[in-house]
Scaffold this active site. Structure first.
Site, PDB file in Angstrom:
ATOM      1  N   ARG A  23      11.512  19.786  31.474  1.00 39.21           N
ATOM      2  CA  ARG A  23      12.925  20.212  31.384  1.00 39.21           C
ATOM      3  C   ARG A  23      13.594  19.545  30.186  1.00 39.21           C
ATOM      4  O   ARG A  23      14.387  20.153  29.475  1.00 39.21           O
ATOM      5  CB  ARG A  23      13.665  19.867  32.696  1.00 39.21           C
ATOM      6  CG  ARG A  23      13.159  20.660  33.894  1.00 39.21           C
ATOM      7  CD  ARG A  23      14.073  20.533  35.100  1.00 39.21           C
ATOM      8  NE  ARG A  23      14.103  19.214  35.709  1.00 39.21           N
ATOM      9  CZ  ARG A  23      13.267  18.766  36.638  1.00 39.21           C
ATOM     10  NH1 ARG A  23      12.292  19.550  37.090  1.00 39.21           N
ATOM     11  NH2 ARG A  23      13.391  17.553  37.146  1.00 39.21           N
ATOM     12  N   LYS A  38      32.747  21.393  33.611  1.00 38.77           N
ATOM     13  CA  LYS A  38      32.744  22.735  34.199  1.00 38.77           C
ATOM     14  C   LYS A  38      32.557  22.673  35.707  1.00 38.77           C
ATOM     15  O   LYS A  38      31.807  21.833  36.212  1.00 38.77           O
ATOM     16  CB  LYS A  38      31.604  23.556  33.589  1.00 38.77           C
ATOM     17  CG  LYS A  38      31.675  25.015  34.001  1.00 38.77           C
ATOM     18  CD  LYS A  38      30.339  25.701  33.873  1.00 38.77           C
ATOM     19  CE  LYS A  38      29.439  25.353  35.030  1.00 38.77           C
ATOM     20  NZ  LYS A  38      28.443  26.402  35.315  1.00 38.77           N
ATOM     21  N   GLU A  52      35.819  28.006  36.330  1.00 41.68           N
ATOM     22  CA  GLU A  52      34.917  29.161  36.411  1.00 41.68           C
ATOM     23  C   GLU A  52      34.942  29.812  37.793  1.00 41.68           C
ATOM     24  O   GLU A  52      34.208  29.399  38.686  1.00 41.68           O
ATOM     25  CB  GLU A  52      33.473  28.730  36.068  1.00 41.68           C
ATOM     26  CG  GLU A  52      32.478  29.887  36.121  1.00 41.68           C
ATOM     27  CD  GLU A  52      31.031  29.483  35.844  1.00 41.68           C
ATOM     28  OE1 GLU A  52      30.729  28.268  35.842  1.00 41.68           O
ATOM     29  OE2 GLU A  52      30.199  30.373  35.644  1.00 41.68           O
ATOM     30  N   LYS A 111      36.714  30.499  32.516  1.00 38.64           N
ATOM     31  CA  LYS A 111      35.392  31.124  32.371  1.00 38.64           C
ATOM     32  C   LYS A 111      35.228  32.169  33.467  1.00 38.64           C
ATOM     33  O   LYS A 111      34.748  31.867  34.558  1.00 38.64           O
ATOM     34  CB  LYS A 111      34.307  30.047  32.468  1.00 38.64           C
ATOM     35  CG  LYS A 111      32.884  30.578  32.450  1.00 38.64           C
ATOM     36  CD  LYS A 111      31.894  29.479  32.130  1.00 38.64           C
ATOM     37  CE  LYS A 111      30.466  29.970  32.293  1.00 38.64           C
ATOM     38  NZ  LYS A 111      29.483  29.045  31.740  1.00 38.64           N
TER      39      LYS A 111
END
Ligand code: 13P
Length: 356
Positions: free
Chosen positions: A45, A135, A177, A219
C-alpha cells in the site's frame, strides 16, 4: 504556501486544479488490490501511494491529496514522511478523519458516520504532522420514497457540522462530503430531490455550529440517475440538474465545490465535470474535482503491484489528472483521450447552453 484557512481553501481550488482523494482505509484498498490479484500489505500500500504521489508533474493539476491514518504515518522510500514529501512537491497534504459509516439505530439499511469522539486530539496530531485540510464522508442511500429518512439526513448533517467546526478550530480546512449514493434504481428527479434536501440540511447545521463557510469546501455527489435505473440521462441533463441543485442550496461564500466520482467511469466523471463548467450559468464558487476511483483506477490497473510498472501507473494518473484539470476549466476534449491504452472514448462533450 497558503497560511490563512481561507487561503488554504482557495489554494485547493486554484484554477485548473483539483484534489486526489487517496484516503481509502487499508480494508477498502485491500479489496481493490485483491480484485486485481495484488497482495495487500502495509508495504505494497505504501509503494502504491508513493507511485501516485510522486507522479512527475502532478502538482500542475493536483492541489491537494487526501491521505489516511496509515499513509500519513508512512514514509516514501527516500525516508521523507508522505506529508512532507507532498509539501515539498507543492501539494497540500490532507487527511480523512471520520471513522466510517456505521449502522444507524432504528433504521435498517442506513448509516451514520462516526468519529467525533477524540476527534479534537486526533486533529491536533494530524496538524502537527503537516496536514492542512481534512475530510469527513457521510453516506445517504436512496430507496424509493422510503430512504433516506429524516433521521439519517439530520444525524449525518449534524455530525458533518460538528466535524467541520472542530477542523477549523484545529487550523485545517474541512471538506464536507455528503455522498448521496449512485447505487439504486432511482431516477434523476429523485436524486435531485434527495440531494437538495441533504444540502439544505447540511448548510443549516453548518450555520447552527457557526462554521465559517469561507474556510471549507463542499464535496457533493452529482445529481445523476441510480446505477440500476432504467432512465438514461445525457451528460447535459446531469450537468444542468447538478448545477441547478447546487445553485439553489450552496451559499455563495463557499469558495469551492469539489465533486466525488461515486462509481462513475473515469471518462464520464471527467465529461460531466467539463459539461458543468461549460454551462453558461454564473456559479459563485469554483467547481472542480476530488476524485478517488476516477483518478486512481487506471493507474492501479496499469501498476498491478509490479515495481517495474510504477512509471506506467504514474503516467496513467497524470493523464486523468490532466483531463480533469481541463474539465475544471470547461476546456476538456474527448480527443485528449486518444492514444491512451485501455481508456475508452466518452461521448463527445457538448457545449452546454441550457437555460435555467
Ligand atoms: P470516489 O471519487 O471514488 O467516489 O471517492 C471519493 C472519496 O473521497 C470517497 O470518500
Amino acid at each position: 504556501m497558503a497560511s490563512k484557512l481561507s487561503d488554504v481553501a482557495r489554494t485547493l481550488v486554484a484554477p485548473g486544479k483539483g484534489i486526489l482523494a487517496a484516503g481509502e482505509t487499508p480494508g477498502t484498498l485491500t479489496k481493490r488490490f485483491e480484485a486485481l490479484g495484488i497482495h495487500s500489505t502495509p508495504d505494497t500500500r505504501r509503494a502504491y501511494r508513493e507511485m501516485l504521489f510522486g507522479a512527475y508533474g502532478a502538482s500542475e493539476f493536483i492541489s491537494g491529496v487526501i491521505l489516511q491514518d496509515e499513509t500519513i504515518r508512512q514514509q516514501a522510500s527516500g525516508g521523507l514522511p508522505f506529508a512532507r514529501m507532498l509539501t515539498e512537491l507543492g501539494i497540500l497534504p490532507g487527511i480523512k478523519v471520520d471513522a466510517g459509516a456505521k449502522p444507524l439505530a432504528g433504521s435498517p439499511g442506513e448509516t451514520v458516520t462516526e468519529g467525533l469522539d477524540g476527534l479534537r486530539e486526533r486533529l491536533a496530531e494530524y496538524r502537527k504532522m503537516g496536514a492542512r485540510f481534512t475530510k469527513w464522508r457521510a453516506v445517504l442511500r436512496i430507496d424509493g420514497d422510503r430512504l433516506p429518512t429524516r433521521a439519517c439526513i439530520h444525524a449525518n448533517s449534524h455530525a458533518l457540522a460538528r466535524y467541520a467546526a472542530l477542523a477549523q478550530e484545529a487550523d485545517m480546512v474541512p471538506i464536507v462530503e455528503p455522498e448521496v449514493l449512485m447505487e439504486g434504481a432511482h431516477d434523476l428527479a429523485r436524486s435531485d430531490e434527495v440531494t437538495s434536501e441533504v444540502l439544505q440540511e447540511v448548510f443549516r447545521e453548518l450555520f447552527v455550529e457557526d462554521v465559517q463557510l469561507e474556510c471549507l469546501l463542499l464535496k457533493p455527489s452529482m445529481v445523476i440517475p441510480g446505477s440500476r435505473s432504467s432512465e438514461k440521462a445525457s451528460q447535459l441533463e446531469v450537468a444542468a440538474a447538478t448545477l441547478r441543485c447546487l445553485l439553489r442550496h450552496v451559499p455563495a461564500a463557499v469558495p469551492g465545490v469539489v465533486f466525488l466520482s461515486g462509481g462513475q467511469s473515469p471518462e464520464l466523471a471527467t465529461a460531466h465535470l467539463d459539461t458543468i463548467n461549460r454551462l453558461q450559468w454564473p456559479a459563485p464558487w469554483t467547481v472542480s474535482f476530488s476524485y478517488g476511483r476516477a483518478l486512481q483506477d487506471p493507474a492501479l490497473e496499469r501498476w498491478g503491484g509490479h515495481k517495474d510498472r510504477a512509471e506506467a501507473g504514474a503516467q496513467a494518473l497524470i493523464h486523468r489528472a490532466r483531463c480533469n484539470s481541463a474539465a475544471a476549466l470547461g476546456a476538456y476534449s474527448p480527443a485528449m483521450e486518444e492514444g491512451q491504452d485501455g481508456i475508452r472514448m466518452p461521448n463527445a462533450a457538448q457545449p452546454a447552453t441550457l437555460d435555467h
